[in-house]
Design a protein around this motif. Structure first.
Motif, short mmCIF file in Angstrom:
data_model
loop_
_atom_site.label_atom_id
_atom_site.label_comp_id
_atom_site.label_asym_id
_atom_site.label_seq_id
_atom_site.Cartn_x
_atom_site.Cartn_y
_atom_site.Cartn_z
N ASP A 292 0.76 -1.26 0.14
CA ASP A 292 -0.11 0.03 -0.02
C ASP A 292 1.02 1.20 0.06
N ALA B 7 -11.15 -1.21 -6.38
CA ALA B 7 -11.63 -0.85 -4.87
C ALA B 7 -12.30 -2.01 -4.22
N ARG C 260 -8.57 -1.69 1.55
CA ARG C 260 -9.62 -1.12 0.44
C ARG C 260 -9.30 -1.15 -0.89
N TRP C 261 -8.50 -2.13 -1.16
CA TRP C 261 -8.16 -2.68 -2.59
C TRP C 261 -7.86 -3.77 -2.80
N ARG D 293 -4.59 3.76 -3.52
CA ARG D 293 -6.15 3.61 -3.55
C ARG D 293 -6.93 5.06 -3.56
N LEU E 293 -9.75 0.88 -10.19
CA LEU E 293 -8.89 2.18 -9.53
C LEU E 293 -8.20 2.78 -11.15
#
Length: 240
Positions: free
Chosen positions: A45, A100, A164-165, A196, A207
């Motif tokens: 991330d 997402a 969240r991805w 994200r 995304l």
């Protein structure tokens, strides 16, 4: 590192000769599902790897610059939107898409079930296995070889659930079946950074990918040069 672009026609298939079995997207900790993951292993991330140094910035994805790596962006014809990136290295390919995902749920288990159903509907098989990137699917779909004989095209699906991805990868070529041939692209995959963003998005929405600032088209093939035969590889599919 070389750059190229590929377009999709209105029917949703790419205009190159590359085709594939179905694909899709989801999880929570930024490491490939089922691996010994954690921030030190990747994919990452952006909160864990905020620096852009040494990376090609594609918006939602950052790709570590690697010697010999060719990067192709796939563009949807109707919307002109970049919908995937395919990385070519040493005769193998890796297609990447980021989606997402819900904050408190994972997607990869559900997506694998969908892939198996899709492959089965095409008369193929999809075997679940635990590999170096966690729980994977090795899919084989009937296809006609260049000499007219019957065969299979093979794709190896991997999935990573992050905060969240969801990041989905599809290995093609030798990297789909040969662990030694896959090593270099697996390292590229592990070094991917997902951005994200804060915008609210429905689960499984793509995304946004963007062209890198220093991108230039791949050089055109000389008119007198005999074109290489088309190779099969992953194709974009809609999920959800």
């Amino acid at each position: 590192m070389a750059f190229g672009r590929r377009r999709k026609n209105k029917a949703g298939s790419t205009e190159s000769a590359e085709e594939s079995v179905q694909s899709a997207a989801g999880t929570e900790n930024g490491a490939a599902g089922g691996t010994d993951g954690g921030p030190e292993h990747g994919p990452f991330d952006v909160a864990d790897r905020p620096s852009e140094e040494g990376y090609v910035d594609l918006g939602a994805l950052r790709i570590a610059a690697t010697q010999g790596l060719a990067l192709r962006l796939e563009v949807e014809e109707t919307t002109k939107r970049v919908v995937a990136v395919t990385l070519d290295l040493d005769g193998s390919s890796l297609q990447l898409q980021a989606f997402a995902a819900p904050r408190s749920e994972t997607l990869w288990d559900e997506i694998r079930t969908q892939i198996v159903k899709s492959v089965s509907s095409q008369g193929g098989t999809a075997d679940e296995l635990v590999g170096r990137l966690g729980t994977e699917l090795l899919a084989r779909v009937p296809a006609q070889a260049q000499d007219g004989s019957k065969g299979y095209r093979v794709a190896r699906f991997v999935g990573v659930d992050g905060p969240r991805w969801f990041l989905r990868g599809v290995f093609g070529g030798p990297a789909a079946m040969n662990p030694d041939a896959a090593t270099a692209l697996e390292e590229v995959f592990r070094n991917v950074v997902v951005v994200r963003g804060d915008a609210p998005l429905p689960p499984r929405d793509l995304l946004q990918l963007t062209l890198p600032r220093d991108a230039s088209p791949l050089p055109k093939r000389d008119a007198e040069t005999k074109p290489e035969p088309p190779q099969r590889g992953p194709e974009i599919t809609t999920i959800g």
